[in-house]
Design a protein around this motif. Structure first.
Motif, PDB file in Angstrom:
ATOM      1  N   ASP A  58     -21.096 -44.140  64.949  1.00 21.28           N
ATOM      2  CA  ASP A  58     -21.489 -43.391  63.749  1.00 21.28           C
ATOM      3  C   ASP A  58     -23.013 -43.295  63.647  1.00 21.28           C
ATOM      4  O   ASP A  58     -23.688 -44.274  63.333  1.00 21.28           O
ATOM      5  N   PHE A  59     -23.529 -42.111  63.927  1.00 17.32           N
ATOM      6  CA  PHE A  59     -24.960 -41.862  63.808  1.00 17.32           C
ATOM      7  C   PHE A  59     -25.254 -41.192  62.473  1.00 17.32           C
ATOM      8  O   PHE A  59     -24.622 -40.199  62.122  1.00 17.32           O
ATOM      9  N   LYS A  60     -26.216 -41.733  61.754  1.00 17.38           N
ATOM     10  CA  LYS A  60     -26.665 -41.104  60.504  1.00 17.38           C
ATOM     11  C   LYS A  60     -27.862 -40.205  60.751  1.00 17.38           C
ATOM     12  O   LYS A  60     -28.087 -39.244  60.033  1.00 17.38           O
ATOM     13  N   SER A  61     -28.639 -40.513  61.775  1.00 20.64           N
ATOM     14  CA  SER A  61     -29.774 -39.663  62.149  1.00 20.64           C
ATOM     15  C   SER A  61     -30.066 -39.874  63.626  1.00 20.64           C
ATOM     16  O   SER A  61     -29.802 -40.951  64.167  1.00 20.64           O
ATOM     17  N   ILE A  62     -30.565 -38.817  64.247  1.00 22.84           N
ATOM     18  CA  ILE A  62     -30.981 -38.878  65.653  1.00 22.84           C
ATOM     19  C   ILE A  62     -32.227 -38.026  65.793  1.00 22.84           C
ATOM     20  O   ILE A  62     -32.245 -36.869  65.372  1.00 22.84           O
ATOM     21  N   GLU A  63     -33.258 -38.612  66.406  1.00 24.57           N
ATOM     22  CA  GLU A  63     -34.478 -37.870  66.721  1.00 24.57           C
ATOM     23  C   GLU A  63     -34.704 -37.978  68.227  1.00 24.57           C
ATOM     24  O   GLU A  63     -34.633 -39.063  68.799  1.00 24.57           O
ATOM     25  N   LEU A  64     -34.966 -36.847  68.848  1.00 21.07           N
ATOM     26  CA  LEU A  64     -35.227 -36.801  70.282  1.00 21.07           C
ATOM     27  C   LEU A  64     -36.699 -36.496  70.514  1.00 21.07           C
ATOM     28  O   LEU A  64     -37.241 -35.572  69.915  1.00 21.07           O
ATOM     29  N   THR A  65     -37.335 -37.266  71.390  1.00 23.84           N
ATOM     30  CA  THR A  65     -38.753 -37.044  71.711  1.00 23.84           C
ATOM     31  C   THR A  65     -38.948 -37.094  73.222  1.00 23.84           C
ATOM     32  O   THR A  65     -38.086 -37.563  73.963  1.00 23.84           O
ATOM     33  N   ASP A  66     -40.123 -36.641  73.648  1.00 26.65           N
ATOM     34  CA  ASP A  66     -40.523 -36.684  75.054  1.00 26.65           C
ATOM     35  C   ASP A  66     -39.472 -36.057  75.980  1.00 26.65           C
ATOM     36  O   ASP A  66     -39.208 -36.564  77.066  1.00 26.65           O
ATOM     37  N   GLN A  67     -38.915 -34.949  75.544  1.00 26.00           N
ATOM     38  CA  GLN A  67     -37.846 -34.314  76.318  1.00 26.00           C
ATOM     39  C   GLN A  67     -38.396 -33.473  77.464  1.00 26.00           C
ATOM     40  O   GLN A  67     -39.350 -32.720  77.288  1.00 26.00           O
ATOM     41  N   THR A  68     -37.781 -33.640  78.632  1.00 24.59           N
ATOM     42  CA  THR A  68     -38.078 -32.786  79.782  1.00 24.59           C
ATOM     43  C   THR A  68     -36.762 -32.188  80.266  1.00 24.59           C
ATOM     44  O   THR A  68     -35.710 -32.835  80.199  1.00 24.59           O
ATOM     45  N   ILE A  69     -36.842 -30.961  80.758  1.00 20.93           N
ATOM     46  CA  ILE A  69     -35.670 -30.254  81.270  1.00 20.93           C
ATOM     47  C   ILE A  69     -36.005 -29.712  82.647  1.00 20.93           C
ATOM     48  O   ILE A  69     -37.023 -29.050  82.824  1.00 20.93           O
ATOM     49  N   THR A  70     -35.140 -30.007  83.608  1.00 16.70           N
ATOM     50  CA  THR A  70     -35.273 -29.469  84.955  1.00 16.70           C
ATOM     51  C   THR A  70     -33.973 -28.763  85.297  1.00 16.70           C
ATOM     52  O   THR A  70     -32.906 -29.388  85.277  1.00 16.70           O
ATOM     53  N   VAL A  71     -34.065 -27.461  85.583  1.00 16.21           N
ATOM     54  CA  VAL A  71     -32.883 -26.678  85.937  1.00 16.21           C
ATOM     55  C   VAL A  71     -32.941 -26.356  87.425  1.00 16.21           C
ATOM     56  O   VAL A  71     -33.946 -25.842  87.922  1.00 16.21           O
ATOM     57  N   VAL A  72     -31.860 -26.684  88.134  1.00 18.26           N
ATOM     58  CA  VAL A  72     -31.714 -26.361  89.548  1.00 18.26           C
ATOM     59  C   VAL A  72     -30.355 -25.681  89.704  1.00 18.26           C
ATOM     60  O   VAL A  72     -29.313 -26.316  89.528  1.00 18.26           O
ATOM     61  N   ASP A  73     -30.410 -24.390  89.985  1.00 17.85           N
ATOM     62  CA  ASP A  73     -29.188 -23.593  90.112  1.00 17.85           C
ATOM     63  C   ASP A  73     -28.361 -23.711  88.825  1.00 17.85           C
ATOM     64  O   ASP A  73     -28.849 -23.356  87.765  1.00 17.85           O
ATOM     65  N   ASN A  74     -27.143 -24.266  88.913  1.00 23.19           N
ATOM     66  CA  ASN A  74     -26.288 -24.359  87.727  1.00 23.19           C
ATOM     67  C   ASN A  74     -26.240 -25.774  87.163  1.00 23.19           C
ATOM     68  O   ASN A  74     -25.325 -26.124  86.425  1.00 23.19           O
ATOM     69  N   THR A  75     -27.248 -26.583  87.511  1.00 23.74           N
ATOM     70  CA  THR A  75     -27.314 -27.967  87.043  1.00 23.74           C
ATOM     71  C   THR A  75     -28.644 -28.192  86.331  1.00 23.74           C
ATOM     72  O   THR A  75     -29.675 -27.700  86.765  1.00 23.74           O
TER      73      THR A  75
END
Length: 145
Positions: A82-99
């Motif tokens: 049970d999460f009451k709040s979630i904060e995401l920081t320092d996010q990086t995204i790497t896309v390779v083809d369909n992954t």
């Protein structure tokens, strides 16, 4: 000769712009899927969770516990997780083809058997594009200071 070089340059520039645009759109689609998952973890909806998760989901917790898709959905919809709040920081995204690989830090407030708690973890998400949707294939969390 100059006209041919100019035409080649313009075609190459157009191709690079298109490739960059496609990469950014892939990143945006993944970022939207991550945000949708974040919201579903705070306000769980069985249909939404089942739609965003791959049937072959492997969901790893920082405690070492690993869940499949059914256990992941059940834990959130039953309130066991049970999460009451979630904060995401320092996010990086790497896309390779369909992954896509997504890394971020997650901080949040939880409620476990009526007791509030804090969570601070590093997360690796693996997303796969199936048809036109990004599906969560794997997640692994580790405790961070």
């Amino acid at each position: 000769m100059i006209a041919k070089k100019l035409l080649f340059f313009l075609l190459a520039l157009g191709l690079l712009t298109t490739v960059d645009s496609l990469a950014q759109n892939g990143d945006q689609g993944v970022a939207q899927a991550v945000e949708k998952l974040r919201k579903l973890m705070i306000d769980p909806d069985k249909a939404g969770l089942e739609a965003i998760a791959s049937d072959r989901l492997s969901y790893g917790h920082s405690s070492g516990k690993i869940e499949d898709k059914a256990a992941f959905v059940e834990a959130l919809t039953s309130g066991a997780s049970d999460f009451k709040s979630i904060e995401l920081t320092d996010q990086t995204i790497t896309v390779v083809d369909n992954t896509a690989l997504v890394r971020h830090k997650l901080t949040g407030e939880t409620i476990d058997k009526g007791n509030t708690g804090q969570v601070k973890i590093g997360v690796l998400l693996v997303w796969v594009k199936q048809k036109n949707d990004w599906k969560l294939l794997a997640r692994q969390a580790v405790k961070v200071q």
